[in-house]
Design a protein around this motif. Structure first.
Motif, mmCIF file in Angstrom:
data_model
loop_
_atom_site.group_PDB
_atom_site.id
_atom_site.type_symbol
_atom_site.label_atom_id
_atom_site.label_comp_id
_atom_site.label_asym_id
_atom_site.label_seq_id
_atom_site.Cartn_x
_atom_site.Cartn_y
_atom_site.Cartn_z
ATOM 1 N N GLN A 122 0.834 -1.197 0.000
ATOM 2 C CA GLN A 122 0.000 0.000 0.000
ATOM 3 C C GLN A 122 0.872 1.252 0.000
ATOM 4 O O GLN A 122 0.599 2.219 -0.712
ATOM 5 N N GLU A 123 1.939 1.199 0.787
ATOM 6 C CA GLU A 123 2.859 2.333 0.848
ATOM 7 C C GLU A 123 3.540 2.548 -0.508
ATOM 8 O O GLU A 123 3.601 3.672 -1.012
ATOM 9 N N HIS A 124 4.016 1.470 -1.101
ATOM 10 C CA HIS A 124 4.695 1.595 -2.389
ATOM 11 C C HIS A 124 3.741 2.070 -3.484
ATOM 12 O O HIS A 124 4.107 2.891 -4.316
ATOM 13 N N PHE A 125 2.525 1.542 -3.468
ATOM 14 C CA PHE A 125 1.511 1.942 -4.447
ATOM 15 C C PHE A 125 1.335 3.464 -4.419
ATOM 16 O O PHE A 125 1.393 4.136 -5.443
ATOM 17 N N ASN A 126 1.139 4.000 -3.223
ATOM 18 C CA ASN A 126 0.881 5.436 -3.087
ATOM 19 C C ASN A 126 2.127 6.292 -3.279
ATOM 20 O O ASN A 126 2.076 7.332 -3.918
ATOM 21 N N GLU A 127 3.245 5.816 -2.715
ATOM 22 C CA GLU A 127 4.468 6.634 -2.724
ATOM 23 C C GLU A 127 5.220 6.554 -4.052
ATOM 24 O O GLU A 127 5.704 7.562 -4.554
ATOM 25 N N ASN A 128 5.348 5.337 -4.575
ATOM 26 C CA ASN A 128 6.269 5.139 -5.699
ATOM 27 C C ASN A 128 5.581 5.017 -7.043
ATOM 28 O O ASN A 128 6.164 5.339 -8.060
ATOM 29 N N TYR A 129 4.366 4.494 -7.057
ATOM 30 C CA TYR A 129 3.764 4.186 -8.357
ATOM 31 C C TYR A 129 2.737 5.228 -8.794
ATOM 32 O O TYR A 129 2.965 5.954 -9.752
ATOM 33 N N VAL A 130 1.629 5.340 -8.077
ATOM 34 C CA VAL A 130 0.609 6.291 -8.550
ATOM 35 C C VAL A 130 0.812 7.697 -7.987
ATOM 36 O O VAL A 130 0.146 8.630 -8.408
ATOM 37 N N GLU A 131 1.724 7.855 -7.045
ATOM 38 C CA GLU A 131 2.047 9.160 -6.447
ATOM 39 C C GLU A 131 0.781 9.910 -6.014
ATOM 40 O O GLU A 131 0.471 10.995 -6.514
ATOM 41 N N SER A 132 0.072 9.325 -5.070
ATOM 42 C CA SER A 132 -1.238 9.870 -4.679
ATOM 43 C C SER A 132 -1.194 11.271 -4.076
ATOM 44 O O SER A 132 -2.218 11.940 -4.055
ATOM 45 N N ASP A 133 -0.033 11.683 -3.573
ATOM 46 C CA ASP A 133 0.035 13.065 -3.082
ATOM 47 C C ASP A 133 -0.117 14.044 -4.237
ATOM 48 O O ASP A 133 -0.765 15.075 -4.108
ATOM 49 N N LYS A 134 0.495 13.697 -5.373
ATOM 50 C CA LYS A 134 0.429 14.562 -6.545
ATOM 51 C C LYS A 134 -0.864 14.348 -7.329
ATOM 52 O O LYS A 134 -1.434 15.291 -7.869
ATOM 53 N N PHE A 135 -1.287 13.093 -7.405
ATOM 54 C CA PHE A 135 -2.479 12.751 -8.192
ATOM 55 C C PHE A 135 -3.459 11.994 -7.302
ATOM 56 O O PHE A 135 -3.504 10.768 -7.356
ATOM 57 N N PRO A 136 -4.203 12.713 -6.477
ATOM 58 C CA PRO A 136 -5.025 12.025 -5.472
ATOM 59 C C PRO A 136 -6.180 11.202 -6.042
ATOM 60 O O PRO A 136 -6.658 10.301 -5.373
ATOM 61 N N ARG A 137 -6.605 11.508 -7.264
ATOM 62 C CA ARG A 137 -7.784 10.801 -7.790
ATOM 63 C C ARG A 137 -7.541 10.297 -9.204
ATOM 64 O O ARG A 137 -6.842 10.930 -9.994
ATOM 65 N N ALA A 138 -8.163 9.154 -9.500
ATOM 66 C CA ALA A 138 -8.272 8.710 -10.891
ATOM 67 C C ALA A 138 -9.702 9.009 -11.298
ATOM 68 O O ALA A 138 -10.624 8.914 -10.472
ATOM 69 N N THR A 139 -9.903 9.414 -12.561
ATOM 70 C CA THR A 139 -11.265 9.732 -12.989
ATOM 71 C C THR A 139 -11.571 9.055 -14.315
ATOM 72 O O THR A 139 -10.674 8.719 -15.077
#
Lengths: 187, 292
Positions: free
Chosen positions: A76-93
């Motif tokens: 979960q950490e890697h997904f958010n931090e390294n791959y989808v970068e949820s801080d920069k891109f919080p949502r998929a639409t």
């Protein structure tokens, strides 16, 4: 008698108009699954907001990326931090429309093709997705299953974990949308 | 003419599909940022260099940590610049819950066993009930099993206790900082002048250079007293390299010890004189129990 019939007819019209209006949910489910010989990665997100307009056949989704739940903390950490970068891109639409849509939606599960723009990790791509729509007990059931390639969305997977993460990820969408009240009071 | 109509129709449709998305996004600002958004990965590892970080392994995860410090760089070619004199600590950390972790380790420096309890009291978060910092409480004890010859020392005199409040803030996605007020109690000290109770305050940071590479540093200031007069403050600088389930931390520090009782009140090396120990921490996470 005549009067009564007219009344019943107009009521029926009104109801069907209601049934063909907008449906929405804020608790839709999106799952994804990546399978490799080394490990399987799956995640589920039950905070997906979606809206379907049955008068026009339009469909919109917004997926909060941080709400994906993984089996392993580190995934979960890697997904958010390294791959989808949820801080920069919080949502998929996703914003699209049912192809060749003719209202009203018939009863029973209807197989449809939906075409639209899927935005993940800040990258927008036009995709075509098969799915089903079904009106049941006043609710709209939406189901879809499709394939997403992380590389298409500039999601970079380093060589060292390339064997662990599949090139293509299977995405499943399942939601139950309720009719939207016609006149929504705005706060 | 027909083409123009088609193009217009298409663009009108594209407009309409985005309108629905906009309607969806504006309709529910409450549910788009509904819950508390807990800040994750303030630091990559449970240790920064010498110091522990606010991070814990998480529920059901067992972390195996290997720590090494070689001898000093200025010990010369005869000792291969320190590589001949390594000290080592092996430890396990297990996340009972996402907040509570138990750990145990053994280092060859003074043949020391140590055990600790780490509890994430506060977690930095955004959204509802926002919290500006993470606070993790750490209590650890260390037992040296080194033989002293006759007369042998009592069990009680071999024990040391450390209490720390680790206070951290992830300032941006790249920069995290941590403050560590520390209290150490030693049941037995080597000299009459040395203090049994030592107070110190530490500071640490992590600055990401790329997604998987970061620069780190930590420093402890021992509050004035006899111990501060005869020992030095511990300083470490290093890099974190992350590869899947492993985190590699390579660093240079003037402290050879890898648990609080060694590197806070017993550091002798002068960093700027070349008393620098090269070292590394390598951790591997094993999922023992699924989170869901």
């Amino acid at each position: 008698m005549n009067y009564l019939l007219t009344f019943a007819f107009s009521l029926a019209c009104l109801l069907s108009a209601q049934a063909q209006g907008k449906y929405s949910t804020r608790a839709g489910l999106v799952l994804f699954f990546s399978a490799t010989p080394i490990e399987d990665i799956d995640a589920r997100n039950s905070q997906v907001a979606a809206m379907v307009d049955l008068t026009t056949g339009q469909v919109a989704f917004t997926v909060p990326m941080k709400a994906f739940q993984f089996k392993r903390t580190l995934m979960q950490e890697h997904f958010n931090e390294n791959y989808v970068e949820s801080d920069k891109f919080p949502r998929a639409t996703f914003a699209g429309a049912v192809l060749n849509y003719q209202p009203p939606l018939p009863t029973g599960p209807q197989t449809v093709q939906v075409e639209g723009d899927l935005t993940i990790h800040g990258v927008k791509r036009r995709i075509k997705v098969p799915g089903t729509l079904e009106l049941r007990n006043g609710q709209l059931l939406v189901k879809a299953k499709f394939i997403v390639a992380p590389a298409d969305y500039n999601i970079e997977i380093p060589a060292i974990v390339r064997a662990n993460i599949a090139k293509t990820v299977e995405v499943t969408v399942a939601l139950t949308a309720d009719p939207v009240a016609p006149a929504q009071p705005t706060k | 003419m027909l083409l123009l109509a088609a193009v217009l129709g298409l663009s009108a449709r594209a407009q309409a599909q985005d309108d629905l998305l906009k309607e969806l996004e504006t309709q529910r600002p409450d549910s788009l940022a509904p819950t508390r958004d807990i800040t994750m990965a303030t630091f990559k590892g449970t240790h920064i260099i010498n110091s522990q970080s606010v991070e814990t392994p998480g529920k059901g995860t067992l972390l195996f940590l290997i720590q090494h410090r070689f001898g000093t760089l200025n010990s010369g070619a005869y000792n291969f610049f320190g590589l001949d004199q390594a000290v080592l600590r092996l430890s396990f950390e297990y996340g009972l819950t996402d907040r509570l972790t138990l750990g145990a380790g053994r280092g060859n420096q003074e043949k020391t066993f140590d055990g600790f309890v780490k509890y994430r009291a506060l977690r930095q978060s955004e959204g509802a009930r926002a919290m500006p910092v993470s606070v993790t409480l750490l209590a650890s004890s260390a037992l040296t099993t080194l033989k002293f010859g006759t007369p042998e020392r009592s069990m009680g005199s071999r024990l040391t206790y450390t209490y720390q409040a680790l206070i951290a803030r992830k300032i941006s996605s790249g920069l995290s900082v941590q403050l560590m007020p520390t209290f150490i109690h030693r049941n037995f000290v080597d000299s009459r002048q040395d203090q049994n109770d030592v107070y110190a305050i530490g500071g640490a940071f992590r600055q990401k250079l790329t997604k998987r590479l970061a620069l780190t540093g930590d420093y402890y200031y021992v509050l004035p007293g006899a111990t501060a007069d005869s020992f030095r403050n511990a300083l470490g600088v290093g890099v974190d390299i992350e590869t899947g389930g492993h985190v590699f931390q390579l660093h240079f520090t003037n402290a050879q010890g890898m648990i609080e009782k060694f590197f806070i009140p017993q550091t002798r090396g002068n960093f700027f004189d070349g008393d620098i120990y090269f070292g590394f921490n390598v951790s591997r996470a094993f999922t023992v129990k699924d989170r869901r």
